[in-house]
Design an enzyme around this catalytic site. Structure first.
Site: not given
Ligand code: AMP
Length: 282
Positions: A30, A36-37, A150, A152-153, A188
């Protein structure tokens, strides 16, 4: 790096790559990208020929309109990060592109199994219907051979695996390790909303998870949970939603430490910001 906003333009770019039988990886995000991304992009690069990152703040997975409104969208910064990371293509559609009838909702309901309604599903009703709806659409556009998410989720990965099974989609789902700040806070996109004192207080989440992980063999389950919850409840500005040691498939609380595949998961509001984190135990 190609930046594409429409499904038709993306499909056009995809055609020759598919013809060449190149292996395509998708990293759905998103935006508001952090390390992390980028770790997902790095892992994806190692196992595919073409890495596609999608950036889309998906309205159907937000249960709190304020959370959606204040979700950070630093697009220029994201594009620079992805270019530097060696990502090949970015898919950045508008809401109308993904949901032509928006704001009128599309029909979508999937049986994701009983774990849908636990943990995040209990606190964010309908969240995983929205998540699987958009991920299905992204998979249909990008047609990846492999997709990276990740840990993380944690619950999200389970729900996506269930969705992929449901549609018998021919792709591999990979769960990647949680990337943390030096002091342990899981990275995050929402962390930028933390005030300096929230930021300090948020550290208790990782500390409580680490406490459970370090003492998992020594203490019994009740003691582990009681002590970890006390750590969190004694921290000012932190309001616990759940703290549980659960089976990593069913997400039901474990009642026997000898059972394998346990994970400790936490969600809490720190100031105005809701954070989640977890650690795999055995
Ligand atoms: P998001 O943009 O928050 O929807 O996350 C996009 C992807 O990045 C999802 O698969 C998350 O699980 C992963 N993600 C978010 N934060 C982290 C993190 N700290 N370490 C590893 N992957 C992450």
């Amino acid at each position: 790096m190609e930046i594409v906003h429409t499904i038709s333009a993306f499909k056009q770019l995809l055609k020759p790559l598919k013809k060449e039988k190149l292996k395509i990886a998708l990293v759905p995000t998103m935006g508001a990208l952090h390390k992390g991304h980028l770790s997902l992009i790095e892992i994806a690069k190692d196992s595919a020929d073409i890495v596609v990152c999608s950036i889309f703040v998906n309205p159907t997975q937000f249960t709190d309109p304020k959370d959606l409104e204040r979700y950070p969208r630093p697009l220029e910064h994201d594009i620079k990060m992805l270019t530097d990371a060696g990502c090949n293509m970015v898919f950045m559609p508008t809401v109308k592109e993904m949901y032509p009838t928006f704001p009128v909702p599309e029909d979508w309901h999937l049986d994701l199994g009983p774990a849908e309604f636990l943990l995040e599903g209990e606190f964010r009703k309908g969240h995983y219907q929205g998540v699987t709806q958009i991920v299905k659409k992204l998979f249909d556009v990008v047609e990846p051979d492999i997709a990276f998410f990740g840990q993380k989720d944690f619950q999200q990965v389970l729900m996506i695996r269930n969705m992929v099974k449901h549609f018998q989609m021919p792709l591999e789902i990979v769960s990647c390790p949680i990337i943390r700040e030096d002091d342990g806070l899981a990275m995050s996109s929402r962390n930028i909303h933390l005030s300096p004192s929230d930021r300090e207080n948020s550290l208790v989440l990782n500390k409580a998870l680490q406490f459970v992980s370090d003492n998992f063999e020594k203490l019994d389950l009740e003691e582990l949970l009681a002590k970890a919850k006390t750590m969190i409840n004694n921290t000012p500005g932190v309001e616990l939603d759940y703290f549980t040691i659960a089976d990593s498939e069913s997400l039901l609380p474990v009642d026997d430490k000898k059972a394998h595949n346990s994970v400790v998961l936490v969600a809490a509001k720190v100031g105005q910001t809701r954070l989640i984190d977890n650690m795999i135990l055995n």
